[in-house]
Design an enzyme around this catalytic site. Structure first.
Site, short mmCIF file in Angstrom:
data_model
loop_
_atom_site.label_atom_id
_atom_site.label_comp_id
_atom_site.label_asym_id
_atom_site.label_seq_id
_atom_site.Cartn_x
_atom_site.Cartn_y
_atom_site.Cartn_z
CG HIS A 27 1.97 -5.39 8.23
ND1 HIS A 27 1.29 -6.10 7.66
CD2 HIS A 27 2.33 -3.97 6.50
CE1 HIS A 27 0.74 -5.58 6.24
NE2 HIS A 27 1.37 -4.86 5.93
CB SER A 54 0.99 -5.03 2.96
OG SER A 54 -0.24 -4.91 3.55
CD GLN A 55 -2.34 -1.76 -2.78
OE1 GLN A 55 -2.68 -1.34 -2.50
NE2 GLN A 55 -1.41 -1.19 -3.30
CE1 TYR A 99 -3.73 1.65 0.69
CE2 TYR A 99 -3.37 3.16 1.88
CZ TYR A 99 -4.16 2.87 0.72
OH TYR A 99 -5.58 3.69 1.58
CG ASP A 115 0.74 -8.06 10.43
OD1 ASP A 115 0.12 -5.95 10.04
OD2 ASP A 115 0.13 -8.34 9.51
#
Length: 329
Positions: free
Chosen positions: A310, A189-190, A93, A275
């Site tokens: 994360h 992630s994204q 992101y 996370d």
């Protein structure tokens, strides 16, 4: 601290996810409209690259709405005239494709490597080069991308991004030095969420490697995550209380815990147990449902990083992926 469910419960965590009746038709229509534009993939050699062992191509192709999507294609210089399996990577992101020498892992492992720029992003932590022409459709949204286009399903930002991701696979498959039958999708992630969407929606993908995936189980994420990007959705709902349910109904079309049910592609996930950005239960919602609607058992595994946030396993996870891919290919 560990703030989510214990690992023993996460392994069996299968929340109720409301799947729209026209889910499959929506994505079939979206991809049909996207493919109405010629792919027109372009691979321009980067003549001034300082890399001595990798050939670099400044790449672009037509994504959703025919918009030009930037990418890099990296190929090992010594490839023996044999088409290579290709890792198609999606970005976390806020980041963009950046500089080509920032992406050397997979070409060093001997793979072709295509990195897709994410439309409209690339001003937070790595520069991007792709405009989001479709953003003109959007109404008021919280700063960022997660609420861009809500509460309208057809105007939602990730409709465009997921369609772009499918076209990125097709662009990679069109290059003569890529083995079109051996394309792998990955991202963190994204990028992890997008890779699940691509593994489900694109043709002839052979493996998926979603790291700490975002865009899964939105309601749970809003309840647990007090950091960005899910905070954008929380703030939007706080302001647009009367539209919140309509927004969550729209988001169900883009929830990778629902999309991934349909995938028949082997997958290796990862999760960080501490996370705070993509809570473990949202990752396990995607992992546990992945492939369950494929009609036959789908090979999948998950690497659990018990002390990590994360960042997940970072370089250690990359090594896990490289070893896992050897067994798949």
């Amino acid at each position: 601290m560990l703030f989510d469910l214990p690992l023993a419960e996460l392994r069996d965590y299968r929340p109720q996810l409301d799947e729209p009746a026209d889910f499959d038709q929506f994505w079939a229509d979206t991809l049909e409209a996207t493919r109405a534009y010629p792919l027109a993939a372009s691979f321009e050699p980067v003549a001034d690259s300082l890399l001595r062992t990798v050939d670099v191509f400044d790449t672009s192709f037509a994504g959703f709405g025919g918009d030009r999507i930037a990418a890099w294609l990296l190929l090992p210089k010594h490839r023996g005239g044999v088409p290579l399996p290709c890792v198609v990577q999606y970005i976390g992101y806020g980041g963009g494709r950046g500089l080509h020498h920032e992406w050397l892992d997979w070409s060093a492992f001997g793979y072709a490597h295509l990195i897709m720029d994410t439309r409209g992003q690339g001003s937070t932590w790595r520069s991007g080069d792709t405009r989001d022409a479709g953003a003109g459709l959007a109404g008021p949204h919280s700063p960022g991308f997660l609420t861009l286009g809500l509460p309208e399903r057809d105007d939602y930002y990730y409709r465009r991004v997921y369609a772009d991701a499918v076209r990125a696979v097709e662009a990679a498959q069109s290059h003569p030095d890529v083995d079109a039958r051996r394309v792998i999708v990955t991202g963190g992630s994204q990028g992890g969420g997008i890779s699940i969407a691509a593994a489900t929606l694109a043709d002839n993908v052979v493996a998926a490697m979603p790291d700490v995936p975002f865009l899964s189980h939105f309601r749970r994420a809003v309840d647990l995550a007090d950091q960005e990007p899910y905070g954008e959705l929380l703030r939007w709902c706080r302001v647009h209380v009367d539209l919140a349910e309509q927004a969550f109904a729209a988001l169900s079309y883009f929830d990778v815990a629902i999309l991934g049910r349909r995938s028949s592609v082997p997958a290796l996930f990862s999760v960080g147990m501490h996370d705070p950005i993509c809570p473990p239960s949202t990752v396990y919602a995607a992992y546990n449902s992945y492939g369950e609607g494929a009609g036959s058992p789908v090979s999948k595994d998950i690497r659990v990083w018990p002390y990590h946030e994360h960042e997940g396993g970072e370089a250690r996870q990359r090594e896990e992926q490289a070893r896992w891919l050897r067994t798949i290919l």
